[in-house]
Design an enzyme around this catalytic site. Structure first.
Site, mmCIF file in Angstrom:
data_model
loop_
_atom_site.group_PDB
_atom_site.id
_atom_site.type_symbol
_atom_site.label_atom_id
_atom_site.label_comp_id
_atom_site.label_asym_id
_atom_site.label_seq_id
_atom_site.Cartn_x
_atom_site.Cartn_y
_atom_site.Cartn_z
ATOM 1 C CG ASP A 22 -2.222 0.694 1.042
ATOM 2 O OD1 ASP A 22 -2.303 1.532 0.132
ATOM 3 O OD2 ASP A 22 -3.171 0.419 1.790
ATOM 4 C CG HIS A 213 -6.539 -1.753 4.845
ATOM 5 N ND1 HIS A 213 -5.394 -2.349 4.346
ATOM 6 C CD2 HIS A 213 -6.577 -0.527 4.255
ATOM 7 C CE1 HIS A 213 -4.786 -1.528 3.504
ATOM 8 N NE2 HIS A 213 -5.491 -0.411 3.431
ATOM 9 C CG HIS A 215 -5.579 4.413 4.298
ATOM 10 N ND1 HIS A 215 -4.462 4.687 3.556
ATOM 11 C CD2 HIS A 215 -5.967 3.164 3.959
ATOM 12 C CE1 HIS A 215 -4.178 3.645 2.780
ATOM 13 N NE2 HIS A 215 -5.087 2.698 2.999
ATOM 14 C CB CYS A 246 -5.568 4.018 -3.213
ATOM 15 S SG CYS A 246 -6.284 3.343 -4.736
ATOM 16 C CG ASN A 255 -1.909 1.912 4.907
ATOM 17 O OD1 ASN A 255 -1.268 2.290 3.950
ATOM 18 N ND2 ASN A 255 -2.848 0.987 4.829
HETATM 19 N N1 COA Z 1 -0.401 -9.041 -14.153
HETATM 20 C C1 COA Z 1 0.330 -8.627 -15.219
HETATM 21 N N2 COA Z 1 -0.223 -8.122 -16.341
HETATM 22 C C2 COA Z 1 -1.559 -8.042 -16.388
HETATM 23 C C3 COA Z 1 -2.367 -8.460 -15.320
HETATM 24 C C4 COA Z 1 -1.740 -8.974 -14.158
HETATM 25 N N3 COA Z 1 -2.437 -9.376 -13.113
HETATM 26 N N4 COA Z 1 -3.654 -8.248 -15.656
HETATM 27 C C5 COA Z 1 -3.658 -7.738 -16.902
HETATM 28 N N5 COA Z 1 -2.394 -7.619 -17.336
HETATM 29 C C6 COA Z 1 -1.962 -7.121 -18.648
HETATM 30 C C7 COA Z 1 -2.601 -7.927 -19.755
HETATM 31 O O1 COA Z 1 -1.806 -9.062 -20.030
HETATM 32 C C8 COA Z 1 -2.618 -6.929 -20.885
HETATM 33 O O2 COA Z 1 -1.327 -6.819 -21.436
HETATM 34 P P1 COA Z 1 -1.090 -6.571 -23.006
HETATM 35 O O3 COA Z 1 -1.777 -5.284 -23.316
HETATM 36 O O4 COA Z 1 0.392 -6.517 -23.104
HETATM 37 O O5 COA Z 1 -1.725 -7.740 -23.682
HETATM 38 C C9 COA Z 1 -2.905 -5.622 -20.176
HETATM 39 O O6 COA Z 1 -2.471 -5.797 -18.821
HETATM 40 C C10 COA Z 1 -4.369 -5.216 -20.208
HETATM 41 O O7 COA Z 1 -5.152 -6.293 -19.711
HETATM 42 P P2 COA Z 1 -6.691 -6.122 -19.339
HETATM 43 O O8 COA Z 1 -7.200 -7.418 -18.858
HETATM 44 O O9 COA Z 1 -7.392 -5.484 -20.517
HETATM 45 O O10 COA Z 1 -6.619 -5.159 -18.111
HETATM 46 P P3 COA Z 1 -7.141 -3.674 -17.890
HETATM 47 O O11 COA Z 1 -6.317 -2.718 -18.680
HETATM 48 O O12 COA Z 1 -8.629 -3.612 -18.052
HETATM 49 O O13 COA Z 1 -6.775 -3.483 -16.344
HETATM 50 C C11 COA Z 1 -6.463 -4.580 -14.230
HETATM 51 C C12 COA Z 1 -7.413 -4.297 -15.371
HETATM 52 C C13 COA Z 1 -7.282 -5.215 -13.125
HETATM 53 C C14 COA Z 1 -5.384 -5.531 -14.688
HETATM 54 C C15 COA Z 1 -5.812 -3.232 -13.765
HETATM 55 O O14 COA Z 1 -6.804 -2.261 -13.620
HETATM 56 C C16 COA Z 1 -5.061 -3.376 -12.457
HETATM 57 O O15 COA Z 1 -4.031 -4.035 -12.417
HETATM 58 N N6 COA Z 1 -5.558 -2.749 -11.384
HETATM 59 C C17 COA Z 1 -4.935 -2.849 -10.058
HETATM 60 C C18 COA Z 1 -4.947 -1.511 -9.376
HETATM 61 C C19 COA Z 1 -4.336 -1.572 -8.001
HETATM 62 O O16 COA Z 1 -3.511 -2.406 -7.684
HETATM 63 N N7 COA Z 1 -4.752 -0.621 -7.168
HETATM 64 C C20 COA Z 1 -4.244 -0.466 -5.843
HETATM 65 C C21 COA Z 1 -4.809 -1.403 -4.857
HETATM 66 S S1 COA Z 1 -6.219 -0.779 -3.978
HETATM 67 ZN ZN ZN Z 2 -5.122 0.920 1.856
#
Ligand code: COA
Ligand code: ZN
Length: 318
Positions: A22, A213, A215, A246, A255
């Site tokens: 985080d 959890h 903040h 975030c 946090n």
């Molecule tokens: N690990 C690595 N790469 C990933 C992945 C993962 N878990 N999930 C998706 N990807 C890659 C795909 O392979 C794709 O790659 P490419 O364009 O080279 O083919 C690309 O990311 C897009 O994939 P897609 O499924 O269309 O994802 P998206 O763009 O709609 O994003 C998430 C969705 C969920 C992957 C993204 O929003 C995310 O990772 N969010 C996390 C945010 C976070 O951690 N916030 C803080 C915590 S509260």
């Molecule tokens: Zn948090």
């Protein structure tokens, strides 16, 4: 009202450290993997037994944690130490399983707006992704926990209805998840809001274990912990030195701070197994690593019985 732990069977509290996830996810500069590993290993040496170490999310969404697999490889594995990681989808589950995480944490936001900002999809699709990846965790024998982000309020939509929590917790529960974490992503929780959410979830799902959890965005993080303790919650998440935030939630800040939380718990008669002095040393090391002062207070003040010499102390001589 009682504030201290009285029943020895009930006085053990699990502190889950989330600073390297985080906290480091919002740092403007990429922190070298070896430095992240040093912080985690030092925390393990200080007695911390539970971690949200990193995230197996898209490296485009969170470039700061693109090194999740390498980091997991660099950590000292010890019996009794749980290294968990956030997983948003099947791709993340495969990566996390290959890196041998001890627990996968699915995370879905309680509001549509934050879900869209954080996961680029509506809640229903995020839950469908969970349906898809939970068999992968099962196949590798890795337990899954369900987290609910913006559980106590959303920076885009304001109040979060308890029904939203019940719906997401229900989806987790249906898939066999019995541990959930309520995430206060932007510090909108207050004592009555926490009480309402925990009581509603418990009355619908009595077999659910709840972790909290918080903040400290509005300065009431530890007050919320006290309410949690009074409700019988025995797991809290916090960040060393008060790191945290975030990137997809405006106004998100640190946090609750791990060493301040541990101080509160120990002073109230709870046991954590953590050495507070060593923890404060790690917190000061994180300040040095990041090159700035961080919000943690006990690392600066010392414990309540720290004494100063009167010699050389300033005196109010009239
Ligand atoms: N690990 C690595 N790469 C990933 C992945 C993962 N878990 N999930 C998706 N990807 C890659 C795909 O392979 C794709 O790659 P490419 O364009 O080279 O083919 C690309 O990311 C897009 O994939 P897609 O499924 O269309 O994802 P998206 O763009 O709609 O994003 C998430 C969705 C969920 C992957 C993204 O929003 C995310 O990772 N969010 C996390 C945010 C976070 O951690 N916030 C803080 C915590 S509260
Ligand atoms: Zn948090």
């Amino acid at each position: 009202m009682r504030f201290s732990a009285t029943d020895s069977a009930d006085c053990s509290v699990l502190v889950t450290e989330v600073g390297t996830r985080d906290g480091f996810q919002v740092e403007p500069e990429f922190i070298p993997t070896a430095s992240k590993a040093d912080v985690l290993n030092a925390l393990i040496d200080a007695g911390v037994r539970s971690f949200e170490a990193t995230s197996f999310v898209s490296p485009r969404a969170i470039p700061q944690l693109a090194d999740a697999s390498q980091l997991m490889d660099m950590l000292t594995r010890r019996p009794g130490v749980r290294l968990s990681a956030l997983v948003p989808n099947a791709r993340g589950a495969e990566r996390a399983a290959a890196a041998k995480v001890d627990m996968m944490i699915c995370f879905v936001s309680a509001s549509e707006s934050h879900c869209q900002a954080n996961l680029n999809k509506p809640i229903e699709r995020a839950l469908a992704d969970f349906e898809e990846f939970s068999p992968i965790a099962e196949q590798y024998g890795i337990p899954v926990r369900g987290a609910i982000a913006v559980a106590f309020g959303c920076p885009f939509e304001g109040e979060v209805p308890v029904d939203s929590l019940l719906r997401i917790a229900g989806a987790y529960h249906e898939r066999g998840v019995r541990h959930i974490t309520l995430g206060d992503t932007t510090g909108m929780a207050t004592p009555p809001v926490v009480e309402r959410a925990v009581e509603a979830l418990r009355s619908r799902f009595p077999d659910l274990q709840i972790a909290l959890h918080f903040h400290n965005t509005r300065g009431v993080g530890l007050a919320n912990v006290v309410v949690g303790l009074q409700l019988g919650i025995r797991e809290f998440e916090s960040s060393i030195a008060g790191l945290g935030g975030c990137p997809f939630a405006p106004g998100a800040s640190g946090n609750i701070c791990t060493e301040d939380l541990v101080y509160l718990l120990h002073e109230s008669g709870y046991q954590t197994g953590i050495d507070l002095d060593k923890l404060c040393e790690v917190a000061r090391g994180v300040e040095t690593l990041l090159g700035r002062k961080l919000p943690g207070q006990v690392m600066k003040s010392g414990g309540r019985l720290r004494r100063f010499s009167l010699d050389g102390a300033r005196r109010a001589v009239g």
